[in-house]
Write a protein that holds these residues in place. Structure first.
Motif, mmCIF file in Angstrom:
data_model
loop_
_atom_site.group_PDB
_atom_site.id
_atom_site.type_symbol
_atom_site.label_atom_id
_atom_site.label_comp_id
_atom_site.label_asym_id
_atom_site.label_seq_id
_atom_site.Cartn_x
_atom_site.Cartn_y
_atom_site.Cartn_z
ATOM 1 N N VAL A 21 8.710 -100.216 -20.188
ATOM 2 C CA VAL A 21 7.542 -99.989 -21.035
ATOM 3 C C VAL A 21 7.634 -98.591 -21.631
ATOM 4 C CG1 VAL A 21 5.025 -99.860 -21.113
ATOM 5 C CG2 VAL A 21 6.141 -101.545 -19.644
ATOM 6 N N ILE A 22 7.500 -98.527 -22.948
ATOM 7 C CA ILE A 22 7.603 -97.263 -23.661
ATOM 8 C C ILE A 22 6.305 -97.028 -24.423
ATOM 9 C CG2 ILE A 22 8.819 -95.994 -25.466
ATOM 10 C CD1 ILE A 22 11.290 -97.720 -24.778
ATOM 11 N N TYR A 23 5.762 -95.833 -24.297
ATOM 12 C CA TYR A 23 4.576 -95.417 -25.042
ATOM 13 C C TYR A 23 5.018 -94.423 -26.095
ATOM 14 C CZ TYR A 23 1.948 -97.496 -21.228
ATOM 15 O OH TYR A 23 1.438 -98.378 -20.309
ATOM 16 N N LEU A 24 4.493 -94.555 -27.293
ATOM 17 C CA LEU A 24 4.773 -93.635 -28.389
ATOM 18 C C LEU A 24 3.465 -92.961 -28.788
ATOM 19 C CD1 LEU A 24 6.976 -96.097 -30.435
ATOM 20 C CD2 LEU A 24 7.804 -94.082 -29.212
ATOM 21 N N VAL A 25 3.476 -91.649 -28.812
ATOM 22 C CA VAL A 25 2.286 -90.880 -29.167
ATOM 23 C C VAL A 25 2.667 -89.873 -30.239
ATOM 24 C CG1 VAL A 25 0.556 -89.256 -28.311
ATOM 25 C CG2 VAL A 25 1.310 -91.123 -26.859
ATOM 26 N N GLY A 26 1.862 -89.791 -31.282
ATOM 27 C CA GLY A 26 2.122 -88.823 -32.337
ATOM 28 C C GLY A 26 1.835 -87.396 -31.857
ATOM 29 N N GLU A 27 2.757 -86.507 -32.142
ATOM 30 C CA GLU A 27 2.584 -85.095 -31.777
ATOM 31 C C GLU A 27 1.284 -84.537 -32.354
ATOM 32 O OE1 GLU A 27 5.183 -81.015 -32.326
ATOM 33 O OE2 GLU A 27 5.220 -82.486 -33.945
ATOM 34 N N ASN A 28 0.938 -84.982 -33.555
ATOM 35 C CA ASN A 28 -0.252 -84.466 -34.226
ATOM 36 C C ASN A 28 -1.443 -85.410 -34.128
ATOM 37 O OD1 ASN A 28 1.642 -82.613 -34.894
ATOM 38 N ND2 ASN A 28 1.285 -82.637 -37.062
ATOM 39 N N ASP A 29 -1.405 -86.331 -33.184
ATOM 40 C CA ASP A 29 -2.560 -87.208 -32.960
ATOM 41 C C ASP A 29 -3.525 -86.476 -32.031
ATOM 42 O OD1 ASP A 29 -4.285 -89.304 -33.041
ATOM 43 O OD2 ASP A 29 -2.909 -90.785 -32.199
ATOM 44 N N THR A 30 -3.988 -85.345 -32.523
ATOM 45 C CA THR A 30 -4.835 -84.444 -31.733
ATOM 46 C C THR A 30 -6.229 -84.328 -32.310
ATOM 47 O OG1 THR A 30 -3.987 -82.562 -32.982
ATOM 48 C CG2 THR A 30 -2.858 -83.093 -30.928
ATOM 49 N N CYS A 31 -6.599 -85.263 -33.182
ATOM 50 C CA CYS A 31 -7.924 -85.217 -33.803
ATOM 51 C C CYS A 31 -8.981 -85.721 -32.831
ATOM 52 C CB CYS A 31 -7.939 -86.063 -35.063
ATOM 53 S SG CYS A 31 -6.688 -85.562 -36.247
ATOM 54 N N SER A 32 -10.149 -85.182 -32.960
ATOM 55 C CA SER A 32 -11.250 -85.569 -32.077
ATOM 56 C C SER A 32 -12.388 -86.227 -32.846
ATOM 57 C CB SER A 32 -11.773 -84.331 -31.343
ATOM 58 O OG SER A 32 -12.252 -83.406 -32.298
ATOM 59 N N ASP A 33 -12.128 -86.608 -34.093
ATOM 60 C CA ASP A 33 -13.141 -87.252 -34.939
ATOM 61 C C ASP A 33 -14.370 -86.373 -35.148
ATOM 62 O OD1 ASP A 33 -11.647 -89.428 -35.428
ATOM 63 O OD2 ASP A 33 -12.852 -90.829 -34.286
ATOM 64 N N ASP A 34 -14.219 -85.072 -35.012
ATOM 65 C CA ASP A 34 -15.346 -84.169 -35.208
ATOM 66 C C ASP A 34 -16.564 -84.680 -34.447
ATOM 67 O OD1 ASP A 34 -16.534 -81.868 -36.167
ATOM 68 O OD2 ASP A 34 -17.325 -82.863 -37.935
ATOM 69 N N MET A 35 -16.332 -85.023 -33.196
ATOM 70 C CA MET A 35 -17.329 -85.729 -32.398
ATOM 71 C C MET A 35 -18.658 -85.003 -32.245
ATOM 72 S SD MET A 35 -15.618 -85.344 -28.742
ATOM 73 C CE MET A 35 -14.992 -83.785 -28.247
ATOM 74 N N LEU A 36 -18.655 -83.705 -32.397
ATOM 75 C CA LEU A 36 -19.921 -82.992 -32.251
ATOM 76 C C LEU A 36 -20.532 -82.631 -33.595
ATOM 77 C CD1 LEU A 36 -19.023 -80.660 -29.252
ATOM 78 C CD2 LEU A 36 -20.191 -82.856 -29.229
#
Length: 123
Positions: A4-19
């Motif tokens: 099983v391999i997981y792929l995650v974007g290095e820049n997938d660091t967004c938080s949807d401006d949750m606050l």
């Protein structure tokens, strides 16, 4: 056992401006967020920001890393693989077209093909 391999974007660091903090000083939206620049703060990427999800991590990149650590702690060894795709955010096309994505999808098939061809040719 499954590979099983997981792929995650290095820049997938967004938080949807949750606050709802729309300012350049917003500490929630990291400078590495791939949508930074579309508007002030993180651009909406439909990330789950409910409490149970936020306990997993503040963004998808960190959630992937935390999940891998959890699996290693739970099983006492590495059971799956995680690849961080450089320069990519939450973008499926870019993930699967990356070197990491192509290897995750096709490396095993290429290995099987090569070993089959080697067996047939006696190499």
């Amino acid at each position: 056992a499954r590979d099983v391999i997981y792929l995650v974007g290095e820049n997938d660091t967004c938080s949807d401006d949750m606050l709802g903090m729309k300012s350049p000083e917003n500490p929630i939206c990291l400078s590495s967020c791939w949508t930074k620049g579309f508007e002030l703060g993180c651009h909406r990427t439909m990330m789950d920001v409910r409490c149970p999800a936020m306990l997993q991590g503040p963004n998808r990149n960190q959630r992937g890393r935390n999940y891998m650590k959890h699996l290693e702690n739970f099983f006492g060894r590495s059971v799956h693989r995680l690849f961080i795709v450089p320069g990519v955010g939450h973008q499926a096309g870019a993930i699967f077209q990356s070197k990491e994505g192509v290897n995750a999808l096709f490396a095993r098939q290429v290995e099987l093909l090569n070993s089959s061809n080697n067996a047939e040719t006696g190499l």
